[in-house]
Design a protein around this motif. Sequence first.
Motif, PDB file in Angstrom:
ATOM      1  N   ASN A  35       0.854  -1.180   0.000  1.00  0.00           N
ATOM      2  CA  ASN A  35       0.000   0.000   0.000  1.00  0.00           C
ATOM      3  C   ASN A  35       0.890   1.230   0.000  1.00  0.00           C
ATOM      4  O   ASN A  35       1.804   1.337   0.817  1.00  0.00           O
ATOM      5  CB  ASN A  35      -0.896   0.006   1.242  1.00  0.00           C
ATOM      6  CG  ASN A  35      -1.881  -1.140   1.216  1.00  0.00           C
ATOM      7  OD1 ASN A  35      -2.724  -1.226   0.336  1.00  0.00           O
ATOM      8  ND2 ASN A  35      -1.757  -2.053   2.164  1.00  0.00           N
ATOM      9  N   ILE A  36       0.612   2.157  -0.919  1.00  0.00           N
ATOM     10  CA  ILE A  36       1.442   3.340  -1.087  1.00  0.00           C
ATOM     11  C   ILE A  36       0.524   4.561  -1.060  1.00  0.00           C
ATOM     12  O   ILE A  36      -0.556   4.548  -1.655  1.00  0.00           O
ATOM     13  CB  ILE A  36       2.205   3.289  -2.427  1.00  0.00           C
ATOM     14  CG1 ILE A  36       2.934   1.949  -2.585  1.00  0.00           C
ATOM     15  CG2 ILE A  36       3.174   4.446  -2.529  1.00  0.00           C
ATOM     16  CD1 ILE A  36       3.424   1.687  -3.978  1.00  0.00           C
ATOM     17  N   ASN A  37       0.983   5.623  -0.389  1.00  0.00           N
ATOM     18  CA  ASN A  37       0.177   6.824  -0.264  1.00  0.00           C
ATOM     19  C   ASN A  37       0.982   8.060  -0.607  1.00  0.00           C
ATOM     20  O   ASN A  37       2.154   8.139  -0.287  1.00  0.00           O
ATOM     21  CB  ASN A  37      -0.344   6.964   1.167  1.00  0.00           C
ATOM     22  CG  ASN A  37      -1.059   5.717   1.607  1.00  0.00           C
ATOM     23  OD1 ASN A  37      -0.456   4.863   2.213  1.00  0.00           O
ATOM     24  ND2 ASN A  37      -2.309   5.590   1.274  1.00  0.00           N
ATOM     25  N   LEU A 124      -1.779   4.726   5.953  1.00  0.00           N
ATOM     26  CA  LEU A 124      -2.097   3.579   6.797  1.00  0.00           C
ATOM     27  C   LEU A 124      -1.134   3.529   7.971  1.00  0.00           C
ATOM     28  O   LEU A 124       0.087   3.597   7.786  1.00  0.00           O
ATOM     29  CB  LEU A 124      -1.995   2.280   5.994  1.00  0.00           C
ATOM     30  CG  LEU A 124      -2.878   2.191   4.754  1.00  0.00           C
ATOM     31  CD1 LEU A 124      -2.530   0.936   3.957  1.00  0.00           C
ATOM     32  CD2 LEU A 124      -4.340   2.183   5.143  1.00  0.00           C
ATOM     33  N   LYS A 125      -1.659   3.411   9.178  1.00  0.00           N
ATOM     34  CA  LYS A 125      -0.829   3.352  10.384  1.00  0.00           C
ATOM     35  C   LYS A 125      -0.090   2.019  10.459  1.00  0.00           C
ATOM     36  O   LYS A 125      -0.549   1.013   9.941  1.00  0.00           O
ATOM     37  CB  LYS A 125      -1.685   3.544  11.629  1.00  0.00           C
ATOM     38  CG  LYS A 125      -2.272   4.935  11.734  1.00  0.00           C
ATOM     39  CD  LYS A 125      -2.717   5.208  13.144  1.00  0.00           C
ATOM     40  CE  LYS A 125      -3.123   6.643  13.308  1.00  0.00           C
ATOM     41  NZ  LYS A 125      -1.988   7.540  13.398  1.00  0.00           N
ATOM     42  N   ARG A 126       1.075   2.061  11.125  1.00  0.00           N
ATOM     43  CA  ARG A 126       1.909   0.866  11.331  1.00  0.00           C
ATOM     44  C   ARG A 126       2.070   0.044  10.053  1.00  0.00           C
ATOM     45  O   ARG A 126       1.871  -1.157  10.035  1.00  0.00           O
ATOM     46  CB  ARG A 126       1.350   0.016  12.462  1.00  0.00           C
ATOM     47  CG  ARG A 126       1.475   0.682  13.801  1.00  0.00           C
ATOM     48  CD  ARG A 126       1.125  -0.249  14.915  1.00  0.00           C
ATOM     49  NE  ARG A 126       1.461   0.359  16.200  1.00  0.00           N
ATOM     50  CZ  ARG A 126       1.530  -0.308  17.311  1.00  0.00           C
ATOM     51  NH1 ARG A 126       1.286  -1.590  17.339  1.00  0.00           N
ATOM     52  NH2 ARG A 126       1.844   0.315  18.414  1.00  0.00           N
ATOM     53  N   HIS A 127       2.448   0.730   9.008  1.00  0.00           N
ATOM     54  CA  HIS A 127       2.574   0.107   7.686  1.00  0.00           C
ATOM     55  C   HIS A 127       3.880  -0.669   7.538  1.00  0.00           C
ATOM     56  O   HIS A 127       3.905  -1.749   6.950  1.00  0.00           O
ATOM     57  CB  HIS A 127       2.481   1.193   6.620  1.00  0.00           C
ATOM     58  CG  HIS A 127       2.729   0.712   5.241  1.00  0.00           C
ATOM     59  ND1 HIS A 127       1.862  -0.105   4.566  1.00  0.00           N
ATOM     60  CD2 HIS A 127       3.781   0.888   4.409  1.00  0.00           C
ATOM     61  CE1 HIS A 127       2.348  -0.382   3.378  1.00  0.00           C
ATOM     62  NE2 HIS A 127       3.514   0.198   3.264  1.00  0.00           N
ATOM     63  N   TRP A 138       7.842   1.911  14.073  1.00  0.00           N
ATOM     64  CA  TRP A 138       6.803   1.778  13.057  1.00  0.00           C
ATOM     65  C   TRP A 138       6.779   3.064  12.246  1.00  0.00           C
ATOM     66  O   TRP A 138       7.021   4.148  12.775  1.00  0.00           O
ATOM     67  CB  TRP A 138       5.421   1.587  13.687  1.00  0.00           C
ATOM     68  CG  TRP A 138       5.147   0.204  14.179  1.00  0.00           C
ATOM     69  CD1 TRP A 138       5.049  -0.200  15.467  1.00  0.00           C
ATOM     70  CD2 TRP A 138       4.907  -0.951  13.376  1.00  0.00           C
ATOM     71  NE1 TRP A 138       4.783  -1.542  15.540  1.00  0.00           N
ATOM     72  CE2 TRP A 138       4.686  -2.029  14.257  1.00  0.00           C
ATOM     73  CE3 TRP A 138       4.877  -1.198  12.009  1.00  0.00           C
ATOM     74  CZ2 TRP A 138       4.428  -3.318  13.812  1.00  0.00           C
ATOM     75  CZ3 TRP A 138       4.619  -2.479  11.573  1.00  0.00           C
ATOM     76  CH2 TRP A 138       4.397  -3.517  12.459  1.00  0.00           C
ATOM     77  N   PHE A 139       6.454   2.938  10.955  1.00  0.00           N
ATOM     78  CA  PHE A 139       6.244   4.087  10.074  1.00  0.00           C
ATOM     79  C   PHE A 139       4.907   3.899   9.382  1.00  0.00           C
ATOM     80  O   PHE A 139       4.542   2.774   9.024  1.00  0.00           O
ATOM     81  CB  PHE A 139       7.357   4.174   9.026  1.00  0.00           C
ATOM     82  CG  PHE A 139       8.667   4.635   9.594  1.00  0.00           C
ATOM     83  CD1 PHE A 139       9.035   5.962   9.518  1.00  0.00           C
ATOM     84  CD2 PHE A 139       9.519   3.747  10.221  1.00  0.00           C
ATOM     85  CE1 PHE A 139      10.233   6.397  10.049  1.00  0.00           C
ATOM     86  CE2 PHE A 139      10.723   4.159  10.768  1.00  0.00           C
ATOM     87  CZ  PHE A 139      11.089   5.491  10.683  1.00  0.00           C
ATOM     88  N   ASP A 140       4.175   5.007   9.188  1.00  0.00           N
ATOM     89  CA  ASP A 140       2.920   4.887   8.440  1.00  0.00           C
ATOM     90  C   ASP A 140       3.238   4.784   6.952  1.00  0.00           C
ATOM     91  O   ASP A 140       4.396   4.921   6.539  1.00  0.00           O
ATOM     92  CB  ASP A 140       1.941   6.016   8.776  1.00  0.00           C
ATOM     93  CG  ASP A 140       2.352   7.382   8.253  1.00  0.00           C
ATOM     94  OD1 ASP A 140       3.233   7.488   7.376  1.00  0.00           O
ATOM     95  OD2 ASP A 140       1.746   8.372   8.717  1.00  0.00           O
ATOM     96  N   SER A 141       2.227   4.540   6.132  1.00  0.00           N
ATOM     97  CA  SER A 141       2.458   4.313   4.697  1.00  0.00           C
ATOM     98  C   SER A 141       2.877   5.581   3.960  1.00  0.00           C
ATOM     99  O   SER A 141       3.278   5.508   2.806  1.00  0.00           O
ATOM    100  CB  SER A 141       1.207   3.710   4.055  1.00  0.00           C
ATOM    101  OG  SER A 141       0.113   4.577   4.229  1.00  0.00           O
ATOM    102  N   CYS A 142       2.805   6.734   4.630  1.00  0.00           N
ATOM    103  CA  CYS A 142       3.292   7.983   4.038  1.00  0.00           C
ATOM    104  C   CYS A 142       4.727   8.283   4.462  1.00  0.00           C
ATOM    105  O   CYS A 142       5.295   9.299   4.099  1.00  0.00           O
ATOM    106  CB  CYS A 142       2.376   9.143   4.426  1.00  0.00           C
ATOM    107  SG  CYS A 142       0.719   8.986   3.751  1.00  0.00           S
ATOM    108  N   GLY A 143       5.316   7.397   5.285  1.00  0.00           N
ATOM    109  CA  GLY A 143       6.704   7.549   5.698  1.00  0.00           C
ATOM    110  C   GLY A 143       6.900   8.281   7.009  1.00  0.00           C
ATOM    111  O   GLY A 143       8.034   8.532   7.415  1.00  0.00           O
ATOM    112  N   LYS A 144       5.829   8.610   7.714  1.00  0.00           N
ATOM    113  CA  LYS A 144       5.935   9.322   8.992  1.00  0.00           C
ATOM    114  C   LYS A 144       6.264   8.326  10.109  1.00  0.00           C
ATOM    115  O   LYS A 144       5.613   7.294  10.236  1.00  0.00           O
ATOM    116  CB  LYS A 144       4.628  10.040   9.301  1.00  0.00           C
ATOM    117  CG  LYS A 144       4.666  10.830  10.586  1.00  0.00           C
ATOM    118  CD  LYS A 144       3.352  11.528  10.840  1.00  0.00           C
ATOM    119  CE  LYS A 144       3.352  12.147  12.227  1.00  0.00           C
ATOM    120  NZ  LYS A 144       2.013  12.584  12.616  1.00  0.00           N
ATOM    121  N   GLN A 145       7.277   8.693  10.935  1.00  0.00           N
ATOM    122  CA  GLN A 145       7.681   7.841  12.064  1.00  0.00           C
ATOM    123  C   GLN A 145       6.562   7.773  13.086  1.00  0.00           C
ATOM    124  O   GLN A 145       5.950   8.782  13.435  1.00  0.00           O
ATOM    125  CB  GLN A 145       8.951   8.409  12.692  1.00  0.00           C
ATOM    126  CG  GLN A 145       9.477   7.608  13.850  1.00  0.00           C
ATOM    127  CD  GLN A 145      10.742   8.211  14.428  1.00  0.00           C
ATOM    128  OE1 GLN A 145      11.587   8.707  13.697  1.00  0.00           O
ATOM    129  NE2 GLN A 145      10.857   8.175  15.737  1.00  0.00           N
TER     130      GLN A 145
END
Length: 167
Positions: A35-37, A124-127, A138-145
């Motif tokens: 999944n990519i955002n 998406l959280k915890r991607h 953990w990083f979300d699917s947008c790359g946020k730590q």
Amino acid sequence: CMEAIQGLGVAQFIKESKPVGPNTKPTINAIPNVNINGIGVKKNVMTSLWKYAQDKETKPENLIYTIIDQTNSNLVECSITSEKNLDCNVKQNAEGISRVTIQVDDLEFNDRASFDAIVSQSCLKRHSKGCVGDTVFWFDSCGKQEDLIQACPSGQACSQGECQIPC
């Protein structure tokens, strides 16, 4: 890793040897969808592609990995890094899917497997897992730590989202 044998002040290195006999076909399968955002290049959307490959004569990390087809490269275009991770460039702020086919090759035989690169506009959280120094987060699917998973124990280093003992 190579094993060093020392004696009489001389170090001799022993490398892994290949088995003698006919070469067998490498296999690749069970590649999960990703999944990519958001628009732009997304690094390491999948790490260590060799986790999905097997070969009797060659270590999976030493096989050759190539993307041979992408069904919607106008939406998202993926590439394989020299470390055998998958980066994807989202070209449109739209939702959609591109079927990506990867070939694994041992220079004599090859195999193929496909997965879906699913593009959406929400994160998406915890991607995925990633490293910040020697700590796994953990990083979300947008790359946020996001949340801390673990600090690597003494003698281990964080690499591709996992604590590992360096060679």
